[in-house]
Scaffold this motif. Structure first.
Motif, PDB file in Angstrom:
ATOM      1  N   ALA A 303       0.688  -1.155   0.005  1.00 46.04           N
ATOM      2  CA  ALA A 303      -0.040   0.117   0.014  1.00 46.04           C
ATOM      3  C   ALA A 303       0.885   1.400   0.041  1.00 46.04           C
ATOM      4  CB  ALA A 303      -0.929  -0.125   1.291  1.00 46.04           C
ATOM      5  N   THR A 304       1.851   1.153   0.795  1.00 46.67           N
ATOM      6  CA  THR A 304       3.011   2.397   0.774  1.00 46.67           C
ATOM      7  C   THR A 304       3.360   2.543  -0.446  1.00 46.67           C
ATOM      8  OG1 THR A 304       3.205   1.897   3.306  1.00 46.67           O
ATOM      9  CG2 THR A 304       4.780   3.453   1.905  1.00 46.67           C
ATOM     10  N   LEU A 305       4.099   1.458  -1.028  1.00 54.03           N
ATOM     11  CA  LEU A 305       4.612   1.653  -2.462  1.00 54.03           C
ATOM     12  C   LEU A 305       3.847   1.843  -3.488  1.00 54.03           C
ATOM     13  CD1 LEU A 305       7.045  -1.600  -2.384  1.00 54.03           C
ATOM     14  CD2 LEU A 305       7.793   0.838  -2.110  1.00 54.03           C
ATOM     15  N   TYR A 306       2.514   1.489  -3.357  1.00 56.96           N
ATOM     16  CA  TYR A 306       1.529   2.075  -4.505  1.00 56.96           C
ATOM     17  C   TYR A 306       1.352   3.583  -4.584  1.00 56.96           C
ATOM     18  CZ  TYR A 306      -3.075   3.185  -6.128  1.00 56.96           C
ATOM     19  OH  TYR A 306      -4.109   3.633  -6.663  1.00 56.96           O
ATOM     20  N   LEU A 307       1.725   4.306  -3.406  1.00 56.96           N
ATOM     21  CA  LEU A 307       1.402   5.613  -3.119  1.00 56.96           C
ATOM     22  C   LEU A 307       2.897   6.333  -3.742  1.00 56.96           C
ATOM     23  CD1 LEU A 307      -0.712   6.252  -0.247  1.00 56.96           C
ATOM     24  CD2 LEU A 307      -1.365   6.212  -2.719  1.00 56.96           C
ATOM     25  N   LEU A 308       3.825   5.548  -3.943  1.00 56.61           N
ATOM     26  CA  LEU A 308       5.365   6.220  -3.955  1.00 56.61           C
ATOM     27  C   LEU A 308       5.979   5.762  -5.366  1.00 56.61           C
ATOM     28  CD1 LEU A 308       6.727   6.292  -0.271  1.00 56.61           C
ATOM     29  CD2 LEU A 308       5.952   8.263  -1.584  1.00 56.61           C
ATOM     30  N   VAL A 309       5.497   4.529  -5.778  1.00 53.25           N
ATOM     31  CA  VAL A 309       6.658   4.068  -7.090  1.00 53.25           C
ATOM     32  C   VAL A 309       5.883   4.906  -8.159  1.00 53.25           C
ATOM     33  CG1 VAL A 309       6.513   2.169  -8.630  1.00 53.25           C
ATOM     34  CG2 VAL A 309       7.042   1.873  -6.055  1.00 53.25           C
ATOM     35  N   PRO A 310       4.351   5.055  -8.384  1.00 50.54           N
ATOM     36  CA  PRO A 310       4.224   5.853  -9.459  1.00 50.54           C
ATOM     37  C   PRO A 310       4.666   7.151  -9.792  1.00 50.54           C
ATOM     38  CG  PRO A 310       2.107   4.334  -8.551  1.00 50.54           C
ATOM     39  CD  PRO A 310       3.349   4.264  -7.692  1.00 50.54           C
ATOM     40  N   PRO A 311       4.260   8.098  -8.524  1.00 45.89           N
ATOM     41  CA  PRO A 311       4.974   9.341  -8.639  1.00 45.89           C
ATOM     42  C   PRO A 311       6.366   9.274  -8.809  1.00 45.89           C
ATOM     43  CG  PRO A 311       3.564   9.231  -6.861  1.00 45.89           C
ATOM     44  CD  PRO A 311       3.669   7.844  -7.096  1.00 45.89           C
ATOM     45  N   ALA A 312       7.196   8.319  -8.395  1.00 41.99           N
ATOM     46  CA  ALA A 312       8.818   8.295  -8.923  1.00 41.99           C
ATOM     47  C   ALA A 312       8.986   7.926 -10.361  1.00 41.99           C
ATOM     48  CB  ALA A 312       9.356   7.368  -7.798  1.00 41.99           C
ATOM     49  N   LEU A 313       8.309   6.866 -10.835  1.00 37.98           N
ATOM     50  CA  LEU A 313       8.628   6.398 -12.010  1.00 37.98           C
ATOM     51  C   LEU A 313       8.182   7.015 -13.273  1.00 37.98           C
ATOM     52  CD1 LEU A 313       8.291   2.523 -11.337  1.00 37.98           C
ATOM     53  CD2 LEU A 313      10.306   4.072 -11.350  1.00 37.98           C
ATOM     54  N   ASN A 314       6.796   7.814 -12.982  1.00 36.43           N
ATOM     55  CA  ASN A 314       5.965   8.492 -14.100  1.00 36.43           C
ATOM     56  C   ASN A 314       7.048   9.589 -14.815  1.00 36.43           C
ATOM     57  OD1 ASN A 314       3.822   6.774 -13.756  1.00 36.43           O
ATOM     58  ND2 ASN A 314       2.714   8.600 -12.629  1.00 36.43           N
ATOM     59  N   PRO A 315       7.745  10.349 -14.137  1.00 37.26           N
ATOM     60  CA  PRO A 315       8.511  11.283 -14.682  1.00 37.26           C
ATOM     61  C   PRO A 315       9.808  10.563 -15.416  1.00 37.26           C
ATOM     62  CG  PRO A 315       8.261  12.072 -12.687  1.00 37.26           C
ATOM     63  CD  PRO A 315       7.499  10.727 -12.591  1.00 37.26           C
ATOM     64  N   LEU A 316      10.305   9.543 -14.999  1.00 31.34           N
ATOM     65  CA  LEU A 316      11.368   8.756 -15.624  1.00 31.34           C
ATOM     66  C   LEU A 316      10.778   8.286 -17.073  1.00 31.34           C
ATOM     67  CD1 LEU A 316      12.873   7.011 -12.397  1.00 31.34           C
ATOM     68  CD2 LEU A 316      13.721   9.412 -13.506  1.00 31.34           C
TER      69      LEU A 316
END
Length: 337
Positions: A303-316
């Motif tokens: 649940a925590t990764l779900y809220l942090l992984v997309p915001p981190a990977l989308n710009p990349l």
């Protein structure tokens, strides 16, 4: 751009009208729980290694902030990028910034410095922002799928169909949908009685984690939470699926494999972002609702990764797969490619 400025003024006015009653409701002492605050456990079962888990989470948050701020800066300062695809990307980056910043600071404080206590009103506000902006992100992904459909299936009318006024209205609709559908979450919680220890077995204030603490009837809260999740995700996934089915139908009619490959490549970054957002989200949702045999610490981590992984990977993803963004980044850092 005048039309979009008008939409922004309406947006600010709307946010003010929504935030005032929400703040008043949260500060209304007549419906506060017996406990003045909640206690966030962090990641139950992994207390001894929480500080090590916090390190990659901190890296993800820093990448999310730097990446999304860079995307917003590049699109804002480059007039050639004031096109539908990039304006929707700017909306996505803004939402990702809020989503990551609503989660990471408190989560890191819990894991690193054991700041477990969170005020009741602050907890409900965090919960509202997390769920509302997750809904908004899903809506923006639908808008981006619509943009790809128009660009590929109706290329000659792309600029007339998706003009700045329409883009502003789509952004407003996404915002209003997220706020209106999720505003009942904290409001419905005022009906609940918290007569047990208010210890949340989570790293942040998640809706169902708070609902489970109540010792009064929670059927309405559970039913509404499930209905919103199914409505938002269900309708959005169907809309995205229809868009890409029509895109596939059009591309397959284009003669030549090179032309088909070029058409598909324009959708590559968007498809990656869709998978990054929906796959972990659906897995986390299903685990939370039906995965009773899944260890609780696994669910909290997901649940925590779900809220942090997309915001981190989308710009990349967009930085690597979108030529205009990549070239603009290289110019900013004075790198010759």
């Amino acid at each position: 751009m005048t039309s979009m400025n008008g939409e922004i003024r309406i947006l600010v006015s709307f946010l003010s009208s929504v935030s005032k009653p929400l703040t008043m409701a949260l500060n209304n002492s007549s419906w506060r729980p017996l406990q003045p605050s909640f206690f966030l456990m962090g990641i139950p079962g992994l207390e001894e290694s929480q500080h090590w888990i916090a390190l990659p989470l901190c890296v993800l948050y820093l990448v999310a902030v730097m990446g999304n701020v860079s995307i917003l800066f590049i699109i804002w300062t480059d007039p050639s990028l004031h096109q539908p695809m990039y304006l929707f990307l700017a909306m996505l980056s803004g939402i990702d910034l809020v989503l990551a910043s609503s989660t990471a600071p408190k989560t890191l404080a819990v894991l690193l410095v054991h700041a477990h206590e969170i005020g009741y009103a602050v907890c409900l506000i965090q919960m509202f922002f997390i769920h509302a902006f997750s809904s908004m992100e899903s809506g923006v992904l639908v808008a981006m799928a619509l943009d790809r459909y128009v660009a590929i299936c109706h290329p000659l009318h792309h600029s007339t169909i998706l003009h700045p006024g329409i883009i502003g209205r789509i952004g407003m609709a996404v915002l209003v949908r997220g706020l209106v559908l999720l505003l009942p979450f904290p409001i419905l919680l005022q009906r609940l009685i918290f007569c047990q220890a208010t210890i949340i077995g989570h790293a942040y204030c998640e809706h169902m984690a708070v609902v489970k603490l109540a010792c009064s009837e929670t059927t309405v809260n559970r039913a509404y939470g499930l209905a919103v999740a199914l409505l938002v995700v269900g309708l959005d996934v169907v809309a995205i699926g229809i868009s890409y089915a029509l895109i596939l139908q059009t591309v397959l009619k284009v003669p030549g494999s090179e032309a088909q490959l070029k058409a598909f490549s324009t959708c590559g970054s968007h498809i990656c972002v869709i998978l990054i957002f929906y796959v972990p989200g659906m897995f986390s949702f299903l685990t939370h609702r039906f995965g009773h045999h899944v260890p609780h610490h696994v669910h909290v981590l997901l649940a925590t990764l779900y809220l942090l992984v997309p915001p981190a990977l989308n710009p990349l993803v967009y930085g690597v797969k979108t030529r205009q963004i990549r070239q603009r980044v290289l110019r900013v850092f004075s790198i010759k490619g």
